[in-house]
Design an enzyme around this catalytic site. Structure first.
Site, mmCIF file in Angstrom:
data_model
loop_
_atom_site.group_PDB
_atom_site.id
_atom_site.type_symbol
_atom_site.label_atom_id
_atom_site.label_comp_id
_atom_site.label_asym_id
_atom_site.label_seq_id
_atom_site.Cartn_x
_atom_site.Cartn_y
_atom_site.Cartn_z
ATOM 1 C CB SER A 87 51.053 28.294 79.977
ATOM 2 O OG SER A 87 49.893 27.855 79.265
HETATM 3 C C1 SAM Z 1 47.451 28.128 76.293
HETATM 4 S S1 SAM Z 1 47.574 26.945 75.051
HETATM 5 C C2 SAM Z 1 48.172 25.462 75.669
HETATM 6 C C3 SAM Z 1 49.576 25.610 76.239
HETATM 7 C C4 SAM Z 1 50.225 24.244 76.543
HETATM 8 N N1 SAM Z 1 49.924 23.353 77.413
HETATM 9 C C5 SAM Z 1 51.947 24.632 76.196
HETATM 10 O O1 SAM Z 1 52.331 23.881 77.233
HETATM 11 O O2 SAM Z 1 52.258 25.179 75.350
HETATM 12 C C6 SAM Z 1 45.882 26.575 74.796
HETATM 13 C C7 SAM Z 1 45.806 25.566 73.676
HETATM 14 O O3 SAM Z 1 44.187 24.917 73.659
HETATM 15 C C8 SAM Z 1 44.173 24.703 72.394
HETATM 16 N N2 SAM Z 1 42.802 24.501 72.420
HETATM 17 C C9 SAM Z 1 41.814 25.275 72.419
HETATM 18 N N3 SAM Z 1 40.500 25.048 72.390
HETATM 19 C C10 SAM Z 1 40.665 23.579 72.538
HETATM 20 C C11 SAM Z 1 39.524 22.346 72.576
HETATM 21 N N4 SAM Z 1 38.452 22.540 72.291
HETATM 22 N N5 SAM Z 1 40.245 21.180 72.399
HETATM 23 C C12 SAM Z 1 41.646 20.793 72.574
HETATM 24 N N6 SAM Z 1 42.416 21.919 72.463
HETATM 25 C C13 SAM Z 1 41.989 23.137 72.519
HETATM 26 C C14 SAM Z 1 44.542 25.903 71.487
HETATM 27 O O4 SAM Z 1 44.538 25.597 70.137
HETATM 28 C C15 SAM Z 1 46.078 26.177 72.254
HETATM 29 O O5 SAM Z 1 46.973 25.429 71.456
#
Ligand code: SAM
Length: 371
Positions: free
Chosen positions: A75
């Site tokens: 992000s």
């Molecule tokens: C914007 S990214 C997260 C950024 C992260 N916090 C970082 O510091 O790099 C969103 C993440 O949420 C995960 N995601 C999507 N749906 C999800 C779910 N139901 N449970 C857990 N993770 C999920 C995606 O695979 C993705 O890796």
């Protein structure tokens, strides 16, 4: 308040994979940039105050291909700083993060909770979770990364003092509230299909309800199960669609689809309405509204200089009429921006939005527990 660089202590570089993805204007999709072949570009992305796309199409598109949809990212740093400020995680706190991604935000949380605190982070994609575990280990950060659907939270380590989601939701899962202690705080990117979204900060009450205000605008990728797709009108649907016109000016139509203010309010009044906007030529734009659950769509064609725009509507819902009425409501309500809205979630999971105060006469149900 100091800038984000002073408020974040963990360098991003060690968490960013060697292959990342950038907009590809030639195709309208996403193309890979690799550290080994273009280190200057890769490093510029790492140093910028921008999100970095680290996976497309849930990993199905390999480098060399054209990605269609970002599915994981690191992000934007200034946004992460704002979210962590809102979360208020401090020494000794136990924190749950949903959406580990690269692990960078988890590392930052780790540095805030100190040696007596604990960070648990849940990631749905096994390969992303494994990569994050490695990066966290190499950075010397003790974070428990769980590969699971984060919609269920992570019960074995509950209750948490703080819960932060880094993927956005239309409705806050019951499990997240139930696993947060009374008085604990959740920070969640919250939005609608029409507008994604705002930063929501909720505090959990003694009866299991939670309430709080919306903050800055943001656009996060959705949790996997809440992605909503759009419809492709068929030739037969186009022929039988209801035809009308709107005299809304181009400025009004743009206001209705712009990220903040009007669009946020319209999204709260018109549920299950996914919106797209496309420039067909420099003088011709198309707005479409889609509800995949009822197979309804609406199309508005705007031509520069025209006094009216053509409207087509198909299906049981008249989505354009609904959005148009919601826009009128927003104008009459004095054009409230997202920061004037808040959300209360009942112990049963009903989501009620309000303007200015939870006891406001202007409040309505926006989502149920299963939304
Ligand atoms: C914007 S990214 C997260 C950024 C992260 N916090 C970082 O510091 O790099 C969103 C993440 O949420 C995960 N995601 C999507 N749906 C999800 C779910 N139901 N449970 C857990 N993770 C999920 C995606 O695979 C993705 O890796």
């Amino acid at each position: 308040m100091s800038g984000w660089r002073e408020r974040l202590t963990t360098p991003r570089e060690q968490f960013i994979p060697p292959v990342v993805w950038v907009d590809d204007p030639a195709t309208g999709g996403f193309a890979a940039v690799s550290k080994s072949s273009d280190e200057t570009r890769w490093r510029a992305l790492v140093d910028a105050d921008e999100p970095i796309i680290t996976q497309v199409d849930d990993g199905r598109t390999p480098p060399g291909g054209i990605g269609l949809q970002p599915s994981s990212s690191c992000s934007q740093p200034s946004l992460v700083a704002a979210m962590l400020d809102a979360l208020g995680a401090g020494a000794g706190h136990k924190v749950l993060e949903i959406g580990t991604g690269t692990g960078w935000c988890a590392a930052e949380l780790r540095s805030r909770v100190g040696e007596h605190g604990e960070v648990v982070s849940v990631e749905v994609d096994p390969r992303i979770a494994e990569r994050a575990r490695g990066a966290l280990r190499r950075a010397g950060c003790s974070v428990t990364v769980i590969t699971a659907d984060g919609m269920d939270g992570y019960l074995p380590a509950a209750p948490y003092d703080r819960v932060i989601a880094t993927a956005s939701v239309r409705a806050v899962p019951r499990a997240w509230l139930e696993q947060t202690r009374v008085g604990g705080v959740l920070v969640v990117p919250w939005g609608t299909d029409y507008c994604n979204g705002t930063l929501l900060r909720l505090e959990v009450g003694e009866d299991g309800s939670a309430s709080g205000r919306c903050g800055m605008n943001l656009a996060f990728m959705r949790v996997r199960e809440q992605r909503r797709n759009y419809l492709e009108p068929s030739p037969a649907e186009l022929r039988s669609a209801q035809r009308s016109t709107t005299t809304r000016s181009i400025a009004e139509l743009y206001e209705m689809i712009a990220y903040s203010r009007a669009a946020f309010a319209i999204g709260l009044r018109v549920p299950r309405c996914y919106r797209t906007a496309e420039e067909l030529t420099p003088d011709h734009r198309r707005i479409e509204l889609h509800d995949t659950t009822s197979n309804s769509w609406a199309r508005v064609d705007l031509t520069r200089g025209a006094e009216k725009s053509d409207v087509l509507q198909f299906g049981p819902r008249r989505l354009w009429n609904e959005a148009d009425a919601a826009y009128d409501w927003w104008l009459t309500a004095g054009r409230p921006g997202p920061q004037r809205f808040g959300l209360t979630i009942s112990p049963e999971g009903d989501h009620t939005t309000w303007i200015d105060t939870p006891t406001s006469a202007t409040s309505w149900l926006v989502a149920g527990p299963q939304s």
